[in-house]
Design an enzyme around this catalytic site. Sequence first.
Site, PDB file in Angstrom:
ATOM      1  N   ILE A   1       0.825  -1.205   0.000  1.00  0.00           N
ATOM      2  CA  ILE A   1       0.000   0.000   0.000  1.00  0.00           C
ATOM      3  C   ILE A   1       0.863   1.259   0.000  1.00  0.00           C
ATOM      4  O   ILE A   1       0.511   2.263  -0.620  1.00  0.00           O
ATOM      5  CB  ILE A   1      -0.981  -0.006   1.195  1.00  0.00           C
ATOM      6  CG1 ILE A   1      -2.013   1.108   1.034  1.00  0.00           C
ATOM      7  CG2 ILE A   1      -0.237   0.136   2.521  1.00  0.00           C
ATOM      8  CD1 ILE A   1      -2.962   0.929  -0.116  1.00  0.00           C
TER       9      ILE A   1
ATOM     10  N   LYS B   1      -5.973   3.428   7.203  1.00  0.00           N
ATOM     11  CA  LYS B   1      -7.185   2.829   7.761  1.00  0.00           C
ATOM     12  C   LYS B   1      -6.961   1.333   8.030  1.00  0.00           C
ATOM     13  O   LYS B   1      -6.161   0.701   7.349  1.00  0.00           O
ATOM     14  CB  LYS B   1      -8.380   3.060   6.835  1.00  0.00           C
ATOM     15  CG  LYS B   1      -8.280   2.345   5.470  1.00  0.00           C
ATOM     16  CD  LYS B   1      -8.774   0.914   5.531  1.00  0.00           C
ATOM     17  CE  LYS B   1      -8.473   0.178   4.254  1.00  0.00           C
ATOM     18  NZ  LYS B   1      -8.713  -1.271   4.361  1.00  0.00           N
TER      19      LYS B   1
END
Length: 309
Positions: free
Chosen positions: A14, A90
């Site tokens: 990510i 998140k």
Amino acid sequence: MNPISIAVVGVGKIARDQHLPSIHNNPGYRLVAAASRHGSVDGVENFTSIEDMLAAMPEIEAVSLCMPPRVRFDAAHKALDAGKHVFLEKPPGATLSEVAILEALAKEKNVTLFTSWHSRFGPAVEPARAFLADKTISRVDILWNEDVRRWHPNQDWIWEAGGLGVFDPGINALSIMTHILPMPVFVIRSTLEIPENRDAPIAAQIDFQSASGIPVTADMDWRRQSSDDRWDIIVETDAGTMILGNGGARLSVDGVMRADEQETEYPTLYARFHDLVRSGRSEVDVAPLRHIADIFMLGSRKTVEAFHD
């Protein structure tokens, strides 16, 4: 004004796919360091721990934490305690309690803490919120189905207790839901399907409702083929059926397209973080994580066949 000196902690998929390009393309930042046990970033100082990085480079102003939630609290606490602004990938934590501790510490140290719900920054999310603001809603259905082997290959941590399983992507749906619906909802029942060789669910079915009894259902499943990937929120209203599709990128009402744009979630997130830092504010929202806690609290467990990558 000089750009914000920022460091990235956790150099995985990510970070490489989203965080690093977004930082690189924003002139409001200057990437100065990275800390990771297994990865590194060319052209900056690299460390194997956040402790070493913070000690060696006091000029760092902000830290973006891209590691899994189970191991993020300690790094976030160290960064905030050192007076650094912190961007949390998140979900912002593995538990609600730890996020509350971080929020209090950020306030004490007078630094920014940002819980970054990236799906809320999908290009069609704000138009969906505006459409629903004055509508009478009769029903909401969420379909969040994808192929885990394609989107989360070899990510063992995601199957551990606290790794969230199907709720790692599913919490994106809840982050959008809590942002666009003009009324709050709460969990009334849930079923969690957990592979016999894993600790976290591979699928879940959840029923919510509003205080006035409006039903909201969510079907989250990681066992789809890639051709069946679907990330839709369907809302029945007195002005027609709204579909917020493709994870927040596409909006239609009664089949008429109202928004269909290229995803720019992470660049927008970093623009938001920059504004928060420069204005001396924090943005901490745990509503999606609170729903996850309630889902597990009320969830009935169903053991299903073993899952192997």
